[in-house]
Write a protein that holds these residues in place. Structure first.
Motif, PDB file in Angstrom:
ATOM      1  N   LEU A  94      25.856  40.931  43.860  1.00 23.33           N
ATOM      2  CA  LEU A  94      27.041  41.122  43.256  1.00 23.33           C
ATOM      3  C   LEU A  94      26.818  42.623  43.358  1.00 23.33           C
ATOM      4  N   VAL A  95      27.947  43.087  44.305  1.00 21.08           N
ATOM      5  CA  VAL A  95      28.163  44.613  44.485  1.00 21.08           C
ATOM      6  C   VAL A  95      29.440  44.662  43.932  1.00 21.08           C
ATOM      7  N   PHE A  96      29.552  45.870  43.436  1.00 17.44           N
ATOM      8  CA  PHE A  96      30.857  46.454  42.600  1.00 17.44           C
ATOM      9  C   PHE A  96      31.621  47.513  43.424  1.00 17.44           C
ATOM     10  N   VAL A  97      32.809  47.383  43.629  1.00 15.08           N
ATOM     11  CA  VAL A  97      33.574  48.370  44.356  1.00 15.08           C
ATOM     12  C   VAL A  97      34.348  49.126  42.904  1.00 15.08           C
ATOM     13  N   ILE A  98      33.931  50.351  43.018  1.00 16.95           N
ATOM     14  CA  ILE A  98      34.648  50.799  41.603  1.00 16.95           C
ATOM     15  C   ILE A  98      35.855  51.987  41.716  1.00 16.95           C
ATOM     16  N   GLY A  99      36.300  52.151  43.218  1.00 13.56           N
ATOM     17  CA  GLY A  99      37.510  52.771  43.121  1.00 13.56           C
ATOM     18  C   GLY A  99      37.207  53.849  44.345  1.00 13.56           C
ATOM     19  N   GLY A 100      38.110  54.714  44.832  1.00 17.92           N
ATOM     20  CA  GLY A 100      39.579  54.641  44.206  1.00 17.92           C
ATOM     21  C   GLY A 100      40.276  53.685  45.087  1.00 17.92           C
ATOM     22  N   LYS A 101      41.688  53.968  45.085  1.00 20.46           N
ATOM     23  CA  LYS A 101      42.779  53.076  45.403  1.00 20.46           C
ATOM     24  C   LYS A 101      42.564  53.026  47.154  1.00 20.46           C
ATOM     25  N   GLU A 102      42.294  54.071  47.771  1.00 17.44           N
ATOM     26  CA  GLU A 102      41.987  53.682  49.277  1.00 17.44           C
ATOM     27  C   GLU A 102      40.887  52.740  49.475  1.00 17.44           C
ATOM     28  N   ILE A 103      39.860  52.845  48.695  1.00 21.56           N
ATOM     29  CA  ILE A 103      38.695  51.891  48.899  1.00 21.56           C
ATOM     30  C   ILE A 103      39.025  50.552  48.596  1.00 21.56           C
ATOM     31  N   TYR A 104      39.813  50.310  47.330  1.00 23.01           N
ATOM     32  CA  TYR A 104      40.154  49.142  47.022  1.00 23.01           C
ATOM     33  C   TYR A 104      41.260  48.397  48.237  1.00 23.01           C
ATOM     34  N   GLN A 105      41.903  49.247  48.854  1.00 22.51           N
ATOM     35  CA  GLN A 105      42.767  48.744  49.686  1.00 22.51           C
ATOM     36  C   GLN A 105      42.084  48.288  51.120  1.00 22.51           C
ATOM     37  N   GLN A 106      40.923  49.046  51.554  1.00 20.12           N
ATOM     38  CA  GLN A 106      40.243  48.702  52.600  1.00 20.12           C
ATOM     39  C   GLN A 106      39.433  47.411  52.330  1.00 20.12           C
ATOM     40  N   LEU A 107      38.800  47.559  51.135  1.00 15.64           N
ATOM     41  CA  LEU A 107      37.806  46.197  50.802  1.00 15.64           C
ATOM     42  C   LEU A 107      38.569  44.733  50.405  1.00 15.64           C
ATOM     43  N   TYR A 108      39.723  44.969  50.063  1.00 13.06           N
ATOM     44  CA  TYR A 108      40.609  43.828  49.287  1.00 13.06           C
ATOM     45  C   TYR A 108      40.213  42.529  50.028  1.00 13.06           C
ATOM     46  N   PRO A 109      40.260  42.699  51.523  1.00 11.48           N
ATOM     47  CA  PRO A 109      40.251  41.340  52.101  1.00 11.48           C
ATOM     48  C   PRO A 109      38.699  40.801  52.058  1.00 11.48           C
ATOM     49  N   TYR A 110      37.567  41.387  51.587  1.00 12.70           N
ATOM     50  CA  TYR A 110      36.333  40.858  51.676  1.00 12.70           C
ATOM     51  C   TYR A 110      35.830  40.549  50.008  1.00 12.70           C
ATOM     52  N   VAL A 111      36.753  40.993  49.126  1.00 13.81           N
ATOM     53  CA  VAL A 111      36.317  40.851  47.596  1.00 13.81           C
ATOM     54  C   VAL A 111      36.409  39.513  47.141  1.00 13.81           C
ATOM     55  N   GLN A 112      35.331  38.880  46.556  1.00 17.36           N
ATOM     56  CA  GLN A 112      35.376  37.458  46.071  1.00 17.36           C
ATOM     57  C   GLN A 112      35.655  37.210  44.449  1.00 17.36           C
ATOM     58  N   MET A 113      35.444  38.502  43.787  1.00 18.17           N
ATOM     59  CA  MET A 113      35.522  38.506  42.185  1.00 18.17           C
ATOM     60  C   MET A 113      36.250  39.975  41.758  1.00 18.17           C
ATOM     61  N   LEU A 114      37.063  39.802  40.923  1.00 15.74           N
ATOM     62  CA  LEU A 114      37.754  40.858  40.217  1.00 15.74           C
ATOM     63  C   LEU A 114      37.247  40.919  38.726  1.00 15.74           C
ATOM     64  N   TYR A 115      37.028  42.163  38.146  1.00 16.40           N
ATOM     65  CA  TYR A 115      36.695  42.279  36.903  1.00 16.40           C
ATOM     66  C   TYR A 115      37.755  43.477  36.553  1.00 16.40           C
ATOM     67  N   ARG A 116      38.582  43.077  35.683  1.00 15.44           N
ATOM     68  CA  ARG A 116      39.691  43.955  35.547  1.00 15.44           C
ATOM     69  C   ARG A 116      40.019  44.075  33.984  1.00 15.44           C
ATOM     70  N   THR A 117      40.016  45.418  33.527  1.00 15.70           N
ATOM     71  CA  THR A 117      40.201  45.562  32.214  1.00 15.70           C
ATOM     72  C   THR A 117      41.767  45.703  32.055  1.00 15.70           C
ATOM     73  N   ARG A 118      42.376  44.799  31.383  1.00 11.24           N
ATOM     74  CA  ARG A 118      43.897  45.191  31.415  1.00 11.24           C
ATOM     75  C   ARG A 118      44.298  45.860  30.096  1.00 11.24           C
ATOM     76  N   ILE A 119      44.929  46.747  30.142  1.00 11.23           N
ATOM     77  CA  ILE A 119      45.149  47.711  29.018  1.00 11.23           C
ATOM     78  C   ILE A 119      46.583  47.341  28.882  1.00 11.23           C
ATOM     79  N   GLU A 120      46.818  47.010  27.554  1.00  9.21           N
ATOM     80  CA  GLU A 120      48.085  46.412  27.122  1.00  9.21           C
ATOM     81  C   GLU A 120      48.918  47.491  26.607  1.00  9.21           C
ATOM     82  N   GLN A 121      49.135  48.626  27.440  1.00  9.94           N
ATOM     83  CA  GLN A 121      49.938  49.731  27.208  1.00  9.94           C
ATOM     84  C   GLN A 121      50.288  50.454  28.481  1.00  9.94           C
TER      85      GLN A 121
END
Length: 170
Positions: A94-121
Motif C-alpha cells: 500500500l503506497v499513499f499519495v498525499i498531494g498536492g492537487k496536480e499529483i492527485y490529478q495525474q495519479l487518479y487513474p491508477y488509484v485503488q483506494m481512497l482514505y478521505r477525511t470528510r470535514i463537515e464544515q
C-alpha cells in the motif's frame, strides 16, 4: 497498490497557501497512524510544506521536474509518472499519495483506494480536491472522528475501494 489520503472540507477545499486551513489533531494522528511504515508520494510543493524534510518512519517519494533535490535513505525523487508507477505501484504494498492537487490529478487513474477525511464544515482556501466520481467507488468504512470539546470540527474518516469494471469488489 496506490491509495489517496487527504482531508477535504465540505466545500471541497484541501489547502490554503500550501497549508491546511484547519487544525484537527485527530486527523493528524489518523494520517500518521495510516501512513507510518508505508511509502508516501507527493509533489514538490507538498514536500516543501513539510519544511522540505521527509516525514519520519516512511519512505518519502517526491514527484518533481526539478533536479535539485538530493536523495537520501528516506527521500527518493522521481521525475516521471511512468518511472514512479514502475517502481512504486505493485499490488503487494500500500503506497499513499498525499498531494498536492496536480499529483492527485495525474495519479487518479491508477488509484485503488481512497482514505478521505470528510470535514463537515466549509473553509476558505485556494486549492480544491480533484473531482471524484464516487459511483466508481464502494464505501468500505466510515468512522466519525473525535475532536476536542474546545474546538469541535466535525469530521468523518472514510475508506473507499475502487469498484472493479465487472461491478464487483472481490
Amino acid at each position: 497498490m496506490l491509495a489517496f489520503i487527504w482531508a477535504e472540507s465540505q466545500n471541497g477545499v484541501i489547502g490554503k497557501q500550501n497549508k491546511l486551513p484547519w487544525r484537527i489533531p485527530d486527523d493528524t494522528q489518523y494520517f500518521k497512524k495510516i501512513t507510518t511504515g508505508h511509502t508516501v508520494i507527493m509533489g514538490r510543493k507538498t514536500f516543501e510544506s513539510f519544511g522540505a524534510k521527509p516525514l519520519p518512519h516512511r519512505l518519502n517519494v517526491v514527484l518533481t521536474r526539478k533536479t535539485t533535490l538530493e536523495e537520501t535513505e528516506e527521500l527518493k525523487v522521481s521525475h516521471s509518472i511512468t518511472d514512479l508507477l514502475k517502481t512504486y505501484n505493485s499490488n503487494d504494498e500500500l503506497v499513499f499519495v498525499i498531494g498536492g492537487k496536480e499529483i492527485y490529478q495525474q495519479l487518479y487513474p491508477y488509484v485503488q483506494m481512497l482514505y478521505r477525511t470528510r470535514i463537515e464544515q466549509d473553509f476558505e482556501g485556494d486549492t480544491q480536491m480533484i473531482p471524484i466520481d464516487y459511483s466508481q467507488w464502494q464505501l468500505m468504512q466510515s468512522i466519525p472522528g473525535q475532536g476536542p470539546q474546545t474546538m469541535p470540527i466535525p469530521h468523518v474518516f472514510e475508506i473507499y475501494k475502487r469498484i472493479e469494471p465487472n461491478g464487483t469488489n472481490e
